[in-house]
Design a protein around this motif. Sequence first.
Motif, PDB file in Angstrom:
ATOM      1  N   GLY A 172     -70.032  68.178 -29.971  1.00 39.89           N
ATOM      2  CA  GLY A 172     -70.504  67.938 -28.739  1.00 39.89           C
ATOM      3  C   GLY A 172     -72.241  67.270 -28.842  1.00 39.89           C
ATOM      4  N   SER A 173     -72.189  66.938 -27.442  1.00 42.87           N
ATOM      5  CA  SER A 173     -74.318  66.492 -27.611  1.00 42.87           C
ATOM      6  C   SER A 173     -74.728  67.226 -26.890  1.00 42.87           C
ATOM      7  N   SER A 201     -73.348  67.221 -32.671  1.00 45.19           N
ATOM      8  CA  SER A 201     -74.097  65.833 -33.010  1.00 45.19           C
ATOM      9  C   SER A 201     -74.542  65.569 -31.809  1.00 45.19           C
ATOM     10  N   GLY A 202     -74.391  63.809 -32.194  1.00 42.47           N
ATOM     11  CA  GLY A 202     -74.610  62.852 -32.055  1.00 42.47           C
ATOM     12  C   GLY A 202     -76.879  63.127 -31.936  1.00 42.47           C
ATOM     13  N   ASP A 203     -77.623  61.882 -30.826  1.00 40.38           N
ATOM     14  CA  ASP A 203     -79.025  62.233 -31.147  1.00 40.38           C
ATOM     15  C   ASP A 203     -79.616  62.736 -30.077  1.00 40.38           C
ATOM     16  N   LEU A 225     -76.153  66.650 -35.811  1.00 40.78           N
ATOM     17  CA  LEU A 225     -77.259  65.982 -35.503  1.00 40.78           C
ATOM     18  C   LEU A 225     -77.637  64.394 -35.674  1.00 40.78           C
ATOM     19  N   THR A 226     -77.766  63.777 -35.278  1.00 39.70           N
ATOM     20  CA  THR A 226     -77.958  62.056 -36.011  1.00 39.70           C
ATOM     21  C   THR A 226     -79.146  61.863 -35.487  1.00 39.70           C
ATOM     22  N   GLY A 227     -79.061  60.502 -35.667  1.00 36.94           N
ATOM     23  CA  GLY A 227     -80.451  59.453 -34.792  1.00 36.94           C
ATOM     24  C   GLY A 227     -82.208  60.212 -35.308  1.00 36.94           C
TER      25      GLY A 227
END
Length: 956
Positions: A172-173, A201-203, A225-227
């Motif tokens: 999750g974020s 994960s996520g920004d 992690l992205t963004g």
Amino acid sequence: MDVRICQLVAVIFLQISITAAQNNDREILLALKDVWQNTPPSWDDGSDPCGSWDGISCTNSRVTALTLSSMKLIGGLPGDIGHLTELQILDLSYNTGLSGSLTSQIGNLRKLTNLILVGCRFSGPIPDTIGNLERLVYLSLNSNGFTGPIPSSIGNLKNLYWLDLSANKLTGSIPVSSGTTPGLDVLIHTKHFHFGDNQLSGDIPLGLFNSNMSLIHLLYENNALTGTIPSTLGLVTSLEVVRLDRNRLSGDVPSNINNLIHVTEMFLSNNRLTGPVPNLSGMNLLNYLDLSNNTFDQSLVPSWFSTLLALTTIKLQNTNLVGELRAAMFSIPQLQNVDLSNNQINGTLNIGSNPSTQLQLVDLRTNQIAAFAQRRQYHIDLILMDNPICMESGVTDRYCSLPTVTNASYSTPWNNCVPPSCGSSLVSSPNCRCAYPYTGSFFFKAPSFSSLGNATIYNSLQDSLMTFFQKADFPVDSVSLKNPSRNLDDYLVINLEVFPSGQTSFNRTAILTLGFALSNQTFKPTKTFNTYVFLSENYDNFLPEISGTGGIRHKSSNIGIIIGSGIGGCVFVVLLVLAVTYASRQKRQAETTSRRSQPFANWDQTNMTSGVPELKGARSFTFDELKKYTNNFSEVNNIGAGGYGMVYRGSLSNGQLIAIKRAQQGSTQGGLEFKTEIELLSRVHHKNVVGLIGFCFDQGEQMLVYEYIVNGTLKDSLSGRSGIRLDWMWRLKIALGAAKGLQYLHDLADPPIIHRDVKTNNILLDEQLVAKVADFGLSKPLSGANKTHVTTQVKGTMGYMDPEYYMTQQLTEKSDVYSFGVVMLELITARKPIVKGRYIVRDVREAMNTNKELYGLHKVLDMTIGLSNKVKGLERFVDLALRCVEEMGNQRPAMSEVVKELEGIMALGGFNPDTESSPSTSASYEAIGKDYNHPYSNDSLNAYSGGFLPQKLHPK
């Protein structure tokens, strides 16, 4: 006179309440003792725990600290722990036998300041109730198997100094505050955010950082992690260590990152960062810089390198650098390691006449260097292979091949003495004394240096350890450091041995003290080493406990208010309370025995709705009702049989088709499975898990009523018995559906459930070929209140059974992952797991060749799926399956990872399971006849339930 009586009564009641609380603490500790194996021998003493039990500290006879690190405890953490309401410190670190979920009752420990569970095997989600612990200062749950998201309620812990959730399976974020929901951004007093080695994960939210924060260590390495890196990161000027490496971050590095002038270590490597190489000029304390393996814009080698005089390590391999190197860079006083390989550096290499005396390695392989201005003979490992210069001959030949690798070795030297010959498992200390050391490993996550052979650095660590132990009056004679190395996470790993003073062994008190000092971060290394995790090994050579040796055990203080006239009444009441408590415990034990021998004894047969605990939506049928729905259990409605009993098809009054699983009369094992399936399936509701409609516990009958699954089992579809032809994409869809069902059981069911018998016969296909996981007779909930995550009897089906579970009797969710890996191999081969002694896992591994199309598996693949280019993603599918069937559970992916990878494989083939129609059948379900085993038949002839497993069938 009345006033004196009132005062006397008040004092008596105060004494009674205090005594009752003390006795309650003792009862709770006894409950923990019943759950745990390997508790210290002192816990067998029936006296006051505050006076004699190892690991117990008390204040006013109330338990305030429970510290049992490195005790080889086995079991779970039951909800009873939540009743130790005066507890301030809970440390159960380094007990790898502790597993199961973290009970939500942990939130009742409102006075807790230190919660430390490092290096255990706890799993499942971190409960939201952890946000109730508003006094918490240290929260260390690292190196476990926790899953699910980071609870946003952690944002309520305003006093938190240390937050370490690293090395788990969190997904999750990153939670930030929104409205009344808290988040990590409000933890302005927290110094340490350690979240590395998870599956986040996520920004990274822009709102995560603000100028009020006092963070010094920010560790988010090895996640998903992205963004972009948020520009607000530059506001946290207190930062000293930043690790965002090995994620999927993209975009430009924010230009204000050089505001972080106190940062000493920065890792941004192995991302997808673009734009210019960030300008870090002004970061004059920077020691270790790693920006490797990013796709920065083509740019010259930064000139500001030579202005950062504290640099020891520069790593920018594969970052699109061009141009010539300046000799000034190699003269940075403390520089040890430069890696600029796999770039486009060109021109003439000039190291200069006075490079750093500490410089050991310069790696410039795979560049465009055409010449080398060698001023003198350098004692440096210089690598120039795969450059134009190495196409010529001459003085540079020694630099055109990889240097001989000599592993840096270090071991604490002897203190001017000759080490004796120590027999058995005794080890010689640096002071040449034979003893049994306390051992473990330091994992330093951001050391300021890269050199592994610098004895001066290790001597300083050794000296600081001894100074710490001596000041704390620990019974330590000496310490030894050995075998420094860098692991795959780029952590510095150093083995530690701590030797006892005056004895050959430590007693339990000393080990508990040492363990707590290292798990609680009481020992602080110098900034040369920075933040660390310590993981200890088992200690098996305890001395008998000797009073007066110091440590964490304390005598409780007595209550100062004692009035003679109240003593008799208090004693009477206390005895009465103890008598009632004893009677209650005896009653509970009797009830437990009864439940074990009669699994349905606590079910109210006359009022099934209220008599069966925690049922949600499961209907209670009478025997007469089911008799009617099956036409008196007629032969024509008999659709299967197994060791459990018969399976019948029926139809409810509203026309809904049902399948009824009827237990054989007098089957004890069937009764336990019956009760398990009801209590588990009534709690789970997911489209990929078979639905329980109800049950019958009437007239001595035990029956389970399921939704009727028209297309039978996956096993029968693969064998062709169901008449269904499954192409490649439908097999992928079925695999994904089954994986989602198992992921739901592992991560979202409450409590989490281990299926324990995953196989193609327990995966059903409905009219749309939606896969549904079925048959929960062997399943185990991962509840913190019991030891269902540990089984003393191995159960399952041969060919699908996890070898680690079979050998250790330790059941985890990774056991289901192993079984699912076998199912995946069965999907592509349509072969049974074991045929004539040949095991499907071994056959696929022996047949595959990764250098060939479809891995060269043409001989073992099911011809039905075809061997054309339509079989897209098969190689990834096989890779995933073989990861699932790794020997060791910690090498297998979680079901959440399996789901993500299967979704990726389906996307590769452009398949949308929501719009695809079902394949046609060549025979209807009804036309198959009675010889066709119904999916609910339990297939128990292939089930294994303890006993001897033939060696030739053992999974390998």
